[in-house]
Write a protein that holds these residues in place. Structure first.
Motif, PDB file in Angstrom:
ATOM      1  N   LEU A  68       0.825  -1.203   0.000  1.00 55.93           N
ATOM      2  CA  LEU A  68       0.000   0.000   0.000  1.00 55.93           C
ATOM      3  C   LEU A  68       0.862   1.258   0.000  1.00 55.93           C
ATOM      4  N   ALA A  69       0.314   2.332  -0.575  1.00 55.64           N
ATOM      5  CA  ALA A  69       0.958   3.639  -0.430  1.00 55.64           C
ATOM      6  C   ALA A  69       0.864   4.037   1.047  1.00 55.64           C
ATOM      7  N   PRO A  70       1.814   4.793   1.566  1.00 64.51           N
ATOM      8  CA  PRO A  70       1.798   5.153   2.988  1.00 64.51           C
ATOM      9  C   PRO A  70       0.481   5.762   3.488  1.00 64.51           C
ATOM     10  N   PRO A  71      -0.143   6.715   2.773  1.00 64.10           N
ATOM     11  CA  PRO A  71      -1.407   7.239   3.321  1.00 64.10           C
ATOM     12  C   PRO A  71      -2.526   6.197   3.336  1.00 64.10           C
ATOM     13  N   VAL A 106     -19.098  24.735  -7.637  1.00 61.51           N
ATOM     14  CA  VAL A 106     -18.037  25.442  -8.347  1.00 61.51           C
ATOM     15  C   VAL A 106     -18.522  25.807  -9.752  1.00 61.51           C
ATOM     16  N   ARG A 107     -17.877  26.795 -10.332  1.00 57.81           N
ATOM     17  CA  ARG A 107     -18.233  27.212 -11.698  1.00 57.81           C
ATOM     18  C   ARG A 107     -17.568  26.324 -12.743  1.00 57.81           C
ATOM     19  N   LYS A 108     -16.364  25.892 -12.422  1.00 59.98           N
ATOM     20  CA  LYS A 108     -15.592  25.088 -13.376  1.00 59.98           C
ATOM     21  C   LYS A 108     -15.002  23.891 -12.641  1.00 59.98           C
ATOM     22  N   VAL A 109     -15.079  22.734 -13.265  1.00 58.02           N
ATOM     23  CA  VAL A 109     -14.459  21.538 -12.697  1.00 58.02           C
ATOM     24  C   VAL A 109     -13.726  20.807 -13.813  1.00 58.02           C
ATOM     25  N   SER A 110     -12.574  20.267 -13.475  1.00 56.74           N
ATOM     26  CA  SER A 110     -11.799  19.505 -14.453  1.00 56.74           C
ATOM     27  C   SER A 110     -11.049  18.404 -13.719  1.00 56.74           C
ATOM     28  N   PHE A 111     -10.547  17.457 -14.487  1.00 56.17           N
ATOM     29  CA  PHE A 111      -9.718  16.427 -13.887  1.00 56.17           C
ATOM     30  C   PHE A 111      -8.411  17.080 -13.447  1.00 56.17           C
ATOM     31  N   ALA A 112      -7.936  16.708 -12.276  1.00 60.60           N
ATOM     32  CA  ALA A 112      -6.665  17.257 -11.790  1.00 60.60           C
ATOM     33  C   ALA A 112      -5.557  16.862 -12.756  1.00 60.60           C
ATOM     34  N   ALA A 113      -4.589  17.733 -12.916  1.00 64.16           N
ATOM     35  CA  ALA A 113      -3.458  17.457 -13.806  1.00 64.16           C
ATOM     36  C   ALA A 113      -2.793  16.139 -13.418  1.00 64.16           C
ATOM     37  N   PHE A 114      -2.402  15.367 -14.425  1.00 63.79           N
ATOM     38  CA  PHE A 114      -1.817  14.041 -14.226  1.00 63.79           C
ATOM     39  C   PHE A 114      -0.657  14.084 -13.233  1.00 63.79           C
ATOM     40  N   GLU A 115       0.201  15.090 -13.351  1.00 67.42           N
ATOM     41  CA  GLU A 115       1.358  15.170 -12.460  1.00 67.42           C
ATOM     42  C   GLU A 115       1.024  15.754 -11.089  1.00 67.42           C
ATOM     43  N   LEU A 116      -0.124  16.423 -10.950  1.00 72.78           N
ATOM     44  CA  LEU A 116      -0.509  17.035  -9.680  1.00 72.78           C
ATOM     45  C   LEU A 116      -1.177  16.030  -8.731  1.00 72.78           C
ATOM     46  N   ALA A 117      -1.996  15.129  -9.255  1.00 71.53           N
ATOM     47  CA  ALA A 117      -2.742  14.189  -8.407  1.00 71.53           C
ATOM     48  C   ALA A 117      -1.829  13.387  -7.468  1.00 71.53           C
ATOM     49  N   PRO A 118      -0.700  12.845  -7.931  1.00 71.37           N
ATOM     50  CA  PRO A 118       0.178  12.117  -7.003  1.00 71.37           C
ATOM     51  C   PRO A 118       0.771  13.016  -5.909  1.00 71.37           C
ATOM     52  N   VAL A 119       1.076  14.251  -6.242  1.00 68.39           N
ATOM     53  CA  VAL A 119       1.625  15.182  -5.260  1.00 68.39           C
ATOM     54  C   VAL A 119       0.586  15.476  -4.186  1.00 68.39           C
ATOM     55  N   LEU A 120      -0.659  15.691  -4.595  1.00 71.54           N
ATOM     56  CA  LEU A 120      -1.728  16.018  -3.654  1.00 71.54           C
ATOM     57  C   LEU A 120      -2.120  14.843  -2.760  1.00 71.54           C
ATOM     58  N   THR A 121      -2.062  13.623  -3.315  1.00 74.18           N
ATOM     59  CA  THR A 121      -2.587  12.449  -2.609  1.00 74.18           C
ATOM     60  C   THR A 121      -1.528  11.586  -1.933  1.00 74.18           C
ATOM     61  N   GLY A 122      -0.285  11.657  -2.386  1.00 72.06           N
ATOM     62  CA  GLY A 122       0.749  10.752  -1.884  1.00 72.06           C
ATOM     63  C   GLY A 122       0.621   9.360  -2.481  1.00 72.06           C
ATOM     64  N   MET A 123      -0.104   9.272  -3.608  1.00 72.38           N
ATOM     65  CA  MET A 123      -0.336   7.995  -4.281  1.00 72.38           C
ATOM     66  C   MET A 123       0.142   8.093  -5.726  1.00 72.38           C
TER      67      MET A 123
END
Length: 178
Positions: A18-21, A99-116
């Motif tokens: 498992l990832a640490p988080p 929210v007014r605008k929603v999008s998929f998080a940037a591919f490189e940002l999601a791992p930084v935000l989640t630790g996964m």
């Protein structure tokens, strides 16, 4: 427990898979609520995984990270839909997040935000305060394959377990994939 062609064991007994988080979150859940199985990391993507391990697309749920904006306010959330479905991001998700605008998080940002790792992101172990939007079909499923935070394993959980996660909301989110 056997599911498809995989054997699953309590995830709490295998933090190395498992990832640490995710390992930290699993330690707080009932032992039998989250099971884990090692897989080939090259077979982690939904379609390849399902074919390789004999799992139906409707027996797995994908977790996508979205980013919503309204003025200066930015919110991140996880969206859970079955592997055979697509999330109604611009409708149901946008309205729920207000929210007014929603999008998929940037591919490189999601791992930084989640630790996964991308391709293994799961709602189990997300940062505190994140909404987890769970489609009704996901919440109703007795058994689902989801990510484990890494590409080398998968979790087996019930929809009820996902619906009970802190920050979870069950909504009609899915559009059947064309």
């Amino acid at each position: 427990m056997r599911f498809g062609s995989l054997d699953f064991a309590p995830a709490a007994d295998h933090p190395e898979l498992l990832a640490p988080p995710v390992a930290a979150a699993v330690a707080e859940l009932p032992r039998e609520a989250v099971l884990v199985s090692a897989i080939d990391p090259e077979a982690a993507d939904t379609a390849v995984f399902c074919e390789r391990y004999g799992i139906g697309m409707d027996e797995g749920a994908n977790c996508v990270i979205v980013e919503g904006r309204r003025g200066e306010r930015v919110v991140h959330a996880a969206v859970m839909v079955r592997g055979a479905d697509r999330a109604d991001v611009n409708g149901a998700v946008r309205r729920f997040l207000d929210v007014r605008k929603v999008s998929f998080a940037a591919f490189e940002l999601a791992p930084v935000l989640t630790g996964m790792v991308s391709g293994g992101i799961t709602p189990v172990g997300l940062p505190d305060g994140w909404p987890i939007l769970v489609d009704e079909a996901v919440a109703a499923a007795p058994n689902l394959i989801i990510g484990s935070g890494v590409r080398g394993s998968k979790l087996l959980v019930s929809g009820a377990t996902l619906a009970a996660l802190r920050g979870a909301a069950v909504l009609p989110l899915a559009r059947v994939a064309a």
